[in-house]
Design a protein around this motif. Structure first.
Motif, PDB file in Angstrom:
ATOM      1  N   GLU A 163       0.836  -1.206   0.000  1.00  0.00           N
ATOM      2  CA  GLU A 163       0.000   0.000   0.000  1.00  0.00           C
ATOM      3  C   GLU A 163       0.869   1.252   0.000  1.00  0.00           C
ATOM      4  O   GLU A 163       0.583   2.220  -0.709  1.00  0.00           O
ATOM      5  CB  GLU A 163      -0.931   0.013   1.211  1.00  0.00           C
ATOM      6  CG  GLU A 163      -1.846   1.225   1.233  1.00  0.00           C
ATOM      7  CD  GLU A 163      -2.819   1.219   2.388  1.00  0.00           C
ATOM      8  OE1 GLU A 163      -3.314   2.314   2.717  1.00  0.00           O
ATOM      9  OE2 GLU A 163      -3.098   0.152   2.964  1.00  0.00           O
ATOM     10  N   GLN A 164       1.950   1.236   0.748  1.00  0.00           N
ATOM     11  CA  GLN A 164       2.846   2.391   0.808  1.00  0.00           C
ATOM     12  C   GLN A 164       3.465   2.679  -0.567  1.00  0.00           C
ATOM     13  O   GLN A 164       3.487   3.822  -1.012  1.00  0.00           O
ATOM     14  CB  GLN A 164       3.944   2.155   1.839  1.00  0.00           C
ATOM     15  CG  GLN A 164       4.918   3.321   1.954  1.00  0.00           C
ATOM     16  CD  GLN A 164       6.026   3.047   2.960  1.00  0.00           C
ATOM     17  OE1 GLN A 164       6.140   1.954   3.505  1.00  0.00           O
ATOM     18  NE2 GLN A 164       6.844   4.046   3.201  1.00  0.00           N
ATOM     19  N   ASP A 165       3.929   1.650  -1.254  1.00  0.00           N
ATOM     20  CA  ASP A 165       4.510   1.837  -2.585  1.00  0.00           C
ATOM     21  C   ASP A 165       3.466   2.333  -3.587  1.00  0.00           C
ATOM     22  O   ASP A 165       3.757   3.175  -4.442  1.00  0.00           O
ATOM     23  CB  ASP A 165       5.152   0.551  -3.091  1.00  0.00           C
ATOM     24  CG  ASP A 165       6.451   0.222  -2.355  1.00  0.00           C
ATOM     25  OD1 ASP A 165       7.008   1.118  -1.693  1.00  0.00           O
ATOM     26  OD2 ASP A 165       6.897  -0.940  -2.447  1.00  0.00           O
ATOM     27  N   ILE A 221       2.940   6.021  -3.053  1.00  0.00           N
ATOM     28  CA  ILE A 221       4.067   6.769  -3.627  1.00  0.00           C
ATOM     29  C   ILE A 221       3.913   6.857  -5.148  1.00  0.00           C
ATOM     30  O   ILE A 221       4.102   7.923  -5.750  1.00  0.00           O
ATOM     31  CB  ILE A 221       5.415   6.125  -3.236  1.00  0.00           C
ATOM     32  CG1 ILE A 221       5.669   6.298  -1.746  1.00  0.00           C
ATOM     33  CG2 ILE A 221       6.561   6.709  -4.059  1.00  0.00           C
ATOM     34  CD1 ILE A 221       6.818   5.456  -1.204  1.00  0.00           C
ATOM     35  N   LEU A 222       3.558   5.749  -5.761  1.00  0.00           N
ATOM     36  CA  LEU A 222       3.372   5.727  -7.211  1.00  0.00           C
ATOM     37  C   LEU A 222       2.228   6.649  -7.639  1.00  0.00           C
ATOM     38  O   LEU A 222       2.345   7.390  -8.621  1.00  0.00           O
ATOM     39  CB  LEU A 222       3.118   4.301  -7.682  1.00  0.00           C
ATOM     40  CG  LEU A 222       3.059   4.077  -9.177  1.00  0.00           C
ATOM     41  CD1 LEU A 222       4.358   4.498  -9.866  1.00  0.00           C
ATOM     42  CD2 LEU A 222       2.770   2.614  -9.475  1.00  0.00           C
ATOM     43  N   ILE A 223       1.136   6.622  -6.903  1.00  0.00           N
ATOM     44  CA  ILE A 223       0.003   7.503  -7.201  1.00  0.00           C
ATOM     45  C   ILE A 223       0.407   8.964  -7.063  1.00  0.00           C
ATOM     46  O   ILE A 223       0.091   9.789  -7.926  1.00  0.00           O
ATOM     47  CB  ILE A 223      -1.203   7.165  -6.299  1.00  0.00           C
ATOM     48  CG1 ILE A 223      -1.793   5.818  -6.722  1.00  0.00           C
ATOM     49  CG2 ILE A 223      -2.261   8.268  -6.360  1.00  0.00           C
ATOM     50  CD1 ILE A 223      -2.794   5.251  -5.735  1.00  0.00           C
ATOM     51  N   ALA A 224       1.120   9.305  -6.000  1.00  0.00           N
ATOM     52  CA  ALA A 224       1.569  10.676  -5.810  1.00  0.00           C
ATOM     53  C   ALA A 224       2.483  11.108  -6.958  1.00  0.00           C
ATOM     54  O   ALA A 224       2.381  12.234  -7.461  1.00  0.00           O
ATOM     55  CB  ALA A 224       2.287  10.824  -4.471  1.00  0.00           C
ATOM     56  N   THR A 225       3.347  10.231  -7.379  1.00  0.00           N
ATOM     57  CA  THR A 225       4.245  10.537  -8.506  1.00  0.00           C
ATOM     58  C   THR A 225       3.448  10.746  -9.780  1.00  0.00           C
ATOM     59  O   THR A 225       3.682  11.687 -10.533  1.00  0.00           O
ATOM     60  CB  THR A 225       5.283   9.410  -8.689  1.00  0.00           C
ATOM     61  OG1 THR A 225       6.012   9.243  -7.475  1.00  0.00           O
ATOM     62  CG2 THR A 225       6.225   9.720  -9.829  1.00  0.00           C
TER      63      THR A 225
END
Length: 104
Positions: free
Chosen positions: A87-89, A92-96
């Motif tokens: 979920e954390q990764d 991060i991917l969504i934010a990027t």
């Protein structure tokens, strides 16, 4: 959706996959002119054959018919890569992705 869309979409996705009509025809187990006959409108794939074509191109039928997705093979690849991320990764991917989509 009409057959014109199907023909054009198959041709577009086949080209993006960098595969000739001849090679795709042979890979699908048909005569060398099978894909050319679909592209030219002389033939249309059956439902079963359409599903094989989608599998060959690496797209789902939903992705195939979503004309807004310009390169569904890349979308599918991204999905495959993210399916087992934590979920954390994923966050991060969504934010990027959100940051990149704001750039003009």
């Amino acid at each position: 959706m009409d057959l014109q869309f199907v023909r054009e979409r198959i041709s577009d996705l086949r080209t993006k996959k960098n595969v000739s009509e001849y090679k795709m025809s042979m890979d699908l187990g048909h005569s060398k002119s099978y894909m050319q006959s679909i592209s030219s409108g002389r033939a249309a794939p059956s439902l079963g054959e359409f599903l094989y074509i989608c599998e060959y191109l690496g797209v789902t039928p939903k992705e195939f018919f979503d004309a807004e997705i310009k390169n569904p093979m890349l979308v599918q690849r991204l999905y495959d890569l993210t399916r087992h991320m934590s979920e954390q990764d994923l966050r991060i991917l969504i934010a990027t992705a959100e940051r990149l989509s704001c750039k003009d």
